[in-house]
Design an enzyme around this catalytic site. Structure first.
Site, short mmCIF file in Angstrom:
data_model
loop_
_atom_site.label_atom_id
_atom_site.label_comp_id
_atom_site.label_asym_id
_atom_site.label_seq_id
_atom_site.Cartn_x
_atom_site.Cartn_y
_atom_site.Cartn_z
N HIS A 45 -6.81 -7.11 -0.62
CA HIS A 45 -6.73 -5.84 -0.64
C HIS A 45 -5.91 -5.36 -1.20
CE1 HIS A 45 -6.90 -6.50 4.27
NE2 HIS A 45 -8.14 -5.27 3.44
N HIS A 82 0.85 -1.32 0.01
CA HIS A 82 -0.05 -0.05 -0.49
C HIS A 82 1.11 1.62 -0.22
CE1 HIS A 82 -3.74 -2.46 0.49
NE2 HIS A 82 -3.70 -2.59 1.97
#
Length: 307
Positions: free
Chosen positions: A165, A126
């Site tokens: 994710h 991320h």
């Protein structure tokens, strides 16, 4: 050649509070499972060396690295975002987590090991060039890819991400770079709640609905990822290995089980054998149900090692 297993004691020292799911116990769950299964006897363990600033700066902006250093606490925590915090050991852990990927690239490119698994934290996918988020500070897989491209003059590196994710930081780093092909699936809507749509030509990032099970995801791998990957002919394959798509993990709502992770890894191994002399480096990303994480990582490493 054996599979290399890279970790570092500092990765246990980074923690973000007793309430936080991204905890040091994740690494213990993996190590304990590998020892109990006997798999540790068949892989080669190594301690990571920290990345250099030059390694980080191929991906991250100088001002961002300075920001992390400026705000690193000597005690307590510094909150970077609502769920991403630094403690006094975070920077050492982040630097060695990134360094593990550099060490692994050298190992597989110099053919001392066929492939590698980096059992490190904090995770990375991320983290963007100038931003920490989602438990991530440095983008470990992007740093390794950039190093491999420069150091070993590679033309084609594949990044495969099966975390629940979306690896938005990895996409941000390499979107539009023809030397990198990124293939992923991820639950949507779910954190980080966005992806590039339409995607860059070198991005094969597929949103999937909650409660998607293994057969649907295997179809995406065989019928969507693999044709693109085989046409790309990667010289090195990197994996963001997130195990939070497991049906027992509360961080997402996918329905994966251990056999799905084993099957996906076997497909990646076959691809790498065909195009990349077997060279694969896998990085721990998510996975927060400790029992499921240990079991899933075991079958993933077992498939890498062909055991």
């Amino acid at each position: 050649m054996q599979t290399l297993y890279i970790t570092h004691p500092a990765c246990h020292l980074h923690e973000m509070g007793n309430w936080h799911p991204e905890c040091p116990g994740r690494l213990d769950a993996i190590n304990d499972r590998l020892v109990a299964s006997g798999l540790m006897d068949f892989i080669d363990e190594q301690t990571a060396e920290p990345a250099t600033d030059a390694d980080l700066l191929r991906v991250h902006e100088p001002g961002y690295i300075a920001y992390l250093r400026m705000h690193a606490p000597t005690e307590g925590y510094f909150q970077v975002d609502p769920d991403t915090l630094m403690n006094p050991h975070t920077l050492e852990a982040a630097w060695v987590a990134a360094g593990a990927g550099i060490n692994a690239v050298d190992a597989v490119m110099r053919q001392t090991h066929r492939n590698a698994f980096c059992s490190v934290r904090p995770p990375g996918h991320h983290a963007g060039p100038a931003k920490a988020m989602g438990f991530c500070f440095l983008n470990n897989i992007a740093i390794a890819a950039a190093y491999a491209l420069e150091k070993y003059k590679l033309d084609r590196v594949a990044i495969i991400d099966f975390d629940v994710h979306h690896g938005n930081g990895t996409e941000e780093t390499f979107a539009g770079d023809p030397r990198v092909l990124m293939c992923s699936f991820f639950q949507h809507p779910l954190f980080p709640d966005h992806y590039q749509d339409p995607p860059a030509e070198n991005m094969v990032n597929i949103p999937v609905h909650a409660y998607a099970k293994g057969d649907e995801l295997r179809f995406l791998v065989s019928d969507v990822w693999m044709p693109r990957l085989q046409a790309f002919q990667p010289q090195l394959v990197l994996i963001s290995a997130g195990f939070d798509g497991h049906r027992e993990d509360d961080m997402g709502q996918l329905g994966m089980v251990e056999s799905d992770y084993a099957w996906i890894t076997e497909q990646i191994v076959a691809l790498a054998d065909e195009t990349a002399q077997g060279r694969i480096i896998s990085f721990l990303e998510g996975g927060y149900c400790l029992s499921a994480l240990g079991r899933s990582t075991e079958v993933h490493i077992r498939a890498l090692a062909k055991l």
